[in-house]
Scaffold this active site. Structure first.
Site, mmCIF file in Angstrom:
data_model
loop_
_atom_site.group_PDB
_atom_site.id
_atom_site.type_symbol
_atom_site.label_atom_id
_atom_site.label_comp_id
_atom_site.label_asym_id
_atom_site.label_seq_id
_atom_site.Cartn_x
_atom_site.Cartn_y
_atom_site.Cartn_z
ATOM 1 N N GLN A 1 -24.752 47.745 41.178
ATOM 2 C CA GLN A 1 -24.841 46.470 42.431
ATOM 3 C C GLN A 1 -23.365 46.483 43.116
ATOM 4 O O GLN A 1 -22.606 46.347 42.542
ATOM 5 C CB GLN A 1 -25.143 45.262 41.944
ATOM 6 C CG GLN A 1 -25.388 44.238 43.124
ATOM 7 C CD GLN A 1 -26.518 44.910 44.120
ATOM 8 O OE1 GLN A 1 -27.667 45.129 43.789
ATOM 9 N NE2 GLN A 1 -26.200 44.695 45.477
ATOM 10 N N ASP B 1 -29.743 55.331 44.411
ATOM 11 C CA ASP B 1 -29.306 54.513 45.705
ATOM 12 C C ASP B 1 -29.190 55.464 46.591
ATOM 13 O O ASP B 1 -28.852 55.215 47.847
ATOM 14 C CB ASP B 1 -27.899 53.814 45.334
ATOM 15 C CG ASP B 1 -28.261 52.286 45.130
ATOM 16 O OD1 ASP B 1 -29.535 51.887 45.792
ATOM 17 O OD2 ASP B 1 -27.500 51.402 44.855
ATOM 18 N N LYS C 1 -35.018 43.102 42.435
ATOM 19 C CA LYS C 1 -34.937 44.567 42.026
ATOM 20 C C LYS C 1 -35.812 44.502 40.679
ATOM 21 O O LYS C 1 -36.708 45.279 40.595
ATOM 22 C CB LYS C 1 -33.739 45.370 42.143
ATOM 23 C CG LYS C 1 -33.302 45.407 43.542
ATOM 24 C CD LYS C 1 -31.813 45.931 43.466
ATOM 25 C CE LYS C 1 -31.330 46.092 44.941
ATOM 26 N NZ LYS C 1 -29.838 46.344 44.780
#
Length: 295
Positions: free
Chosen positions: A98, A121, A54
């Protein structure tokens, strides 16, 4: 006739070029530099790999990226404090924590602590609720990537029978909802199967489009799909190790068995995976534009 391979890497690269072009324009005309904060707790190898990918993509596109790597012993209180700092930092437009987190940390508390305007997200209940209502919001990256794959591969979803195998909050539930909606890549009739579904094959054999996100290696065989189905394989399972020590990956679909019966199929790796990171970059750009009043 073998299925057409839906190359997620190629499609993702085309979208990233579109993002890079728009990024250059907003920097030139508005002096805006989108910022993404990624927070990693612990040393899980898969999580480390995902976060590294990412950040690499963000830097390649010209997005400011800050990675915060914390020890597995980090307390929930400390993690919430760091999330709060990112919420208040005007240079950070998107925040990604994460998952999974260590067992002593409540993932729900952490995800709910992220400012919905920075929730790139798409996991905060504000964004989930807006998604359910069809309002503008940050869409979860993998489901949004699946819709983009289908549209850019020229797959007709309107009126299609779609079967989703898996009911997770990250993929199964949101992709089912998005494909129900009156929108591009939607207007489908959707069935969701899960571990308590009786005679799953009776459902999967009806599917014009089969989306599999169950987390079980090669569970879908050719006799479970109908001739000419489009198969989207979301699964990434480590099934062995090569002679060089590199992990051998397999999807939730038995690719070799299904490829001769499907009309189109995504490979693993190289299918849905590249799209997930690309949609994260798109959401970060959207967050920056919203913060600057450009949307």
């Amino acid at each position: 006739m073998p299925a057409t391979i839906i190359n997620g890497a190629v499609i993702a690269q085309a979208i990233r070029q579109e993002i890079a072009t728009e990024l250059a324009a907003i920097k030139a005309h508005h002096g805006l530099l989108p910022g993404l904060a990624t927070i990693l707790v612990g040393e899980d190898p898969a999580s480390q790999s995902y976060v590294a990918a990412k950040n690499k993509t963000a830097h390649a596109l010209g997005i400011h990226s800050e990675q915060m790597t914390l020890p597995a012993t980090t307390s929930e209180e400390e993690l919430l404090r760091i999330v709060g700092q990112c919420n208040r930092n005007p240079a950070i437009h998107g925040i990604l924590v994460q998952l999974p987190l260590p067992g002593h940390i409540d993932e729900t508390e952490v995800l709910f602590a992220i400012d919905p305007a920075k929730d790139v997200d798409g996991f905060h209940p504000v964004n989930v609720g807006k998604m359910m209502l069809g309002q503008r919001c940050f869409l979860p990256c993998t489901p949004n990537g699946i819709l983009e794959l289908l549209q850019r591969a020229g797959i007709t979803t309107s009126g299609a029978e779609v079967v989703v195998v898996g009911r997770s909050n990250i993929v199964g539930k949101p992709v089912a909802n998005l494909m129900l909606q009156k929108r591009a890549g939607g207007n489908a009739t959707v069935t969701v199967c899960h571990t308590r579904t009786r005679d799953m094959a009776a459902h999967t054999r009806r599917a014009d489009i089969l989306i599999v996100a169950a987390g079980s290696a090669r569970m879908i065989k050719a006799d479970q799909i109908k001739q000419g189905a489009v198969v989207i394989d979301v699964g990434v399972n480590r099934v062995g190790q090569s002679a060089t020590g590199k992990a051998v990956l397999a999807g939730d679909v038995d690719f070799d068995d299904v490829v001769g019966k499907a009309s189109a199929i995504t490979p693993v790796p190289g299918g849905v995976g590249p799209m997930t990171i690309t949609m994260l970059m798109q959401n970060t750009l959207q967050a920056a534009k919203q913060a600057a009043g450009l949307l």
